[in-house]
Design a protein around this motif. Structure first.
Motif, short mmCIF file in Angstrom:
data_model
loop_
_atom_site.label_atom_id
_atom_site.label_comp_id
_atom_site.label_asym_id
_atom_site.label_seq_id
_atom_site.Cartn_x
_atom_site.Cartn_y
_atom_site.Cartn_z
N UNK A 146 -7.37 96.69 5.30
CA UNK A 146 -6.97 97.32 4.05
C UNK A 146 -7.28 98.82 4.07
N UNK A 147 -6.54 99.53 3.23
CA UNK A 147 -6.74 100.98 3.14
C UNK A 147 -8.01 101.27 2.34
N UNK A 148 -8.79 102.26 2.78
CA UNK A 148 -10.03 102.59 2.06
C UNK A 148 -9.94 104.03 1.56
N UNK A 206 -3.26 98.68 -6.35
CA UNK A 206 -4.50 98.25 -6.99
C UNK A 206 -5.68 98.53 -6.06
N UNK A 207 -6.82 98.83 -6.68
CA UNK A 207 -8.04 99.08 -5.91
C UNK A 207 -9.22 98.40 -6.58
N UNK A 208 -10.24 98.05 -5.77
CA UNK A 208 -11.52 97.65 -6.34
C UNK A 208 -12.60 98.47 -5.64
N UNK A 209 -13.71 98.60 -6.33
CA UNK A 209 -14.79 99.37 -5.72
C UNK A 209 -15.49 98.52 -4.68
N UNK A 210 -15.69 99.08 -3.49
CA UNK A 210 -16.30 98.31 -2.40
C UNK A 210 -17.77 98.05 -2.68
N UNK A 211 -18.14 96.78 -2.66
CA UNK A 211 -19.53 96.41 -2.93
C UNK A 211 -20.43 96.78 -1.76
N UNK A 212 -19.86 96.76 -0.58
CA UNK A 212 -20.64 97.09 0.62
C UNK A 212 -19.97 98.27 1.31
N UNK A 239 -17.79 107.32 -4.20
CA UNK A 239 -17.58 105.89 -4.28
C UNK A 239 -16.45 105.50 -3.35
N UNK A 240 -16.48 104.22 -2.94
CA UNK A 240 -15.49 103.77 -1.97
C UNK A 240 -14.62 102.69 -2.61
N UNK A 241 -13.32 102.81 -2.44
CA UNK A 241 -12.41 101.82 -3.03
C UNK A 241 -11.58 101.16 -1.95
N UNK A 242 -11.36 99.84 -2.10
CA UNK A 242 -10.52 99.11 -1.15
C UNK A 242 -9.19 98.79 -1.81
N UNK A 243 -8.12 98.98 -1.05
CA UNK A 243 -6.81 98.67 -1.63
C UNK A 243 -6.57 97.17 -1.60
#
Lengths: 319, 225
Positions: free
Chosen positions: B36-38, B22-28, B44-48
């Motif tokens: 966590x893996x980026x 699962x990933x979410x888009x990094x707000x910062x 765009x940047x996603x955090x695992x």
């Protein structure tokens, strides 16, 4: 007219729930007021506005769901203030949470870790020095005196002192020997550090919890407090929990698998329990835990000094 | 690498060799909070989001039908700890949303404060979830109540907070740790006990056991009428 206050300020609403007047809190206001929120006391700003408007209802102390839901609709414009003020108040709360008993927990932790490091390094030193003089390692059993002799004396002098004629060890060059000697002096420094920390701990314990120190001794008392987490947590524990602090594993095995229940945790280190017969150890630790529990409560609520009496009561029972 | 949007808004997932990530888009962008893996893709940047560290992620992977979390919502997070799951909540609700993250222990709130200083949609609270009145004046009514505290009376605390702060129509998520309710009983028995307690006051939408991500845990999704 309605009065409502929260972390961002105090507001006066008219009958149509529009803001009539507001006082937003500055940082110094928050510093003075944040404790009053928790205890539901009247804030300074509330008092001021209650005087100014006569017919007014305070929604914080006298809530009404329908009216409050309208208040919250207005409030949702103030996200930024909620963010900043809550952050600030939380920082103040964290500052308040650092009490003197937490220093005890840290100090006893460092004492225990120093002990562990000393043992670990001393083992290494003994193995290493056995290449030079294995016979000395057998004679000097104590870690401190072993490290002390090695740091100071040369192998030739040690051979003379212990009257050794031949040795299984090899001769070391000056450089190789210096490496071992450095380790030995590091271990001696650690011994000094440990002693210093213990003296500091004794002072700290006598100052912050004199009754606990009198009943349990400063080292055992501090260890109990470290397992409990803080003085406050220990005060809220019943005596039976204090008796078993440090025996959690055995206790949960007893609860799940039905093994024998533990009789004592770290409390067994106390000299009184060391002294009594084996069959009385359970009883003695129960009695002692009882007195420790009382002593801790006196310390936390700043009562009179009763430690010596409590200690005598247990000692008389198990003589 | 292909990231596609499943039924949960602002949550992205990718099929890897060892199951779904699962990933979410990094707000910062550019700031990493935990180890966590980026992943960077199309600017765009996603955090695992590790399901073994976060019970909500575990619930999503186990197939919860809905969580009710949408961008722009207000969230009350009880038991925030160091802020691992709250940081992903903050990614999901975005800049328009807001999170009140509460924990009881000063030590972990200290870590949480550093996280909150970098993200301005999440604010820390130090307080006891069992006494909602002590922090009532510091928060607003919310759309989501998420609770993950290891207490014996978890269900009661959850209901208390839902009654006080949850808007009608709002969702509540409760992660139950059966080991801290009663260590001697079987987990399923405990989950059933919690269910009967919840059903008296609130509607249960979904329920999933979180094995193998978390042992002896389950998650309830409830909705307030």
């Amino acid at each position: 007219m309605y009065l409502y206050s929260n972390i961002i300020g105090t507001f006066v609403f008219n009958q149509n729930m529009q803001i009539r007047e507001k006082i937003l809190f500055s940082k110094s206001d928050l510093k003075n007021n944040y404790k009053k929120f928790q205890e539901n006391e009247l804030l300074n700003s509330e008092e001021k506005l209650l005087k100014k408007f006569k017919k007014i209802r305070n929604l914080r102390t006298d809530p009404d769901e329908k009216l409050l839901s309208k208040v919250f609709l207005v409030m949702s414009e103030y996200d930024k203030e909620f963010y900043e003020n809550n952050l600030y108040v939380t920082k103040l709360q964290i500052k308040d949470s650092i009490t003197q008993d937490l220093l005890i927990v840290q100090t006893i932790g460092s004492v225990n870790e120093l002990k562990k490091s000393i043992n670990l390094l001393s083992k290494r030193l003994r193995e290493w020095y056995s290449y030079v003089l294995p016979e000395v390692e057998e004679i000097l059993y104590d870690h401190f005196s072993f490290a002390e002799r090695i740091a100071v004396d040369s192998p030739e002098k040690l051979m003379k002192d212990f009257k050794l004629k031949i040795t299984m060890g090899r001769e070391f060059s000056k450089e190789d020997l210096a490496a071992i000697k450095n380790l030995a002096s590091t271990i001696l420094d650690l011994f000094d550090e440990k002693q210093e920390k213990e003296d500091y701990l004794e002072k700290l314990m006598e100052k912050t919890c004199p009754n606990l120190t009198e009943v349990a001794g400063f080292l055992t008392g501090a260890k109990l407090m470290a397992i409990a987490g803080s003085l406050r947590k220990m005060v809220m524990m019943p005596a039976s929990t204090i008796q078993l602090l440090g025996a959690e594993k055995a206790l949960f095995m007893h609860m799940i698998k039905g093994t024998k229940s533990p009789k004592h945790g770290i409390i067994i280190e106390h000299p009184l329990i060391q002294r009594v017969d084996r069959k009385d150890k359970g009883k003695a630790s129960r009695a002692l835990a009882d007195k420790i529990s009382i002593a801790v409560k006196i310390d936390f609520f700043k009562g009179e000094f009763l430690g010596d009496k409590l200690r005598k009561q247990v000692e008389d029972r198990f003589r | 690498m292909r990231l596609y949007n499943p039924k949960f808004q602002n949550v992205f997932s990718e099929k890897g060799k060892r199951g779904i990530k699962l990933y979410t888009e990094n707000l910062t962008p550019g700031i990493q909070y935990f180890d966590e893996e980026i992943v960077r893709e199309k600017g765009k940047e996603y955090r695992q989001w590790d399901a073994r560290r976060s019970k909500l992620a575990a619930g999503i992977l186990k197939g919860l039908s809905q969580t009710g979390i949408k961008p722009g919502q207000k969230v009350l997070y009880l038991g925030a700890s160091h802020g691992y799951t709250p940081s992903f909540f903050s990614d999901i609700v975005g800049r328009q949303g807001f999170i009140f993250a509460l924990d009881f222990a000063p030590r972990v709130v200290r870590d949480l404060v550093f996280l909150c200083e970098k993200r301005n949609n999440i604010t820390p609270l130090l307080g006891d979830a069992n006494q909602p009145k002590t922090f009532a004046s510091r928060i607003l009514p919310v759309d989501i109540v998420y609770m993950d505290v290891a207490q014996k009376n978890q269900a009661e605390i959850f209901l208390k907070n839902c009654n006080m702060f949850l808007k009608s129509g709002g969702f509540g998520l409760l992660a139950v740790k059966s080991r801290s309710i009663d260590i001697t009983k079987r987990p399923k028995q405990i989950f059933q006990q919690v269910r009967t307690k919840l059903e008296k006051e609130i509607t249960i939408v979904d329920y999933k056991i979180l094995d193998p991500f978390e042992r002896d845990h389950c998650m309830y999704v409830v909705k307030k009428n």
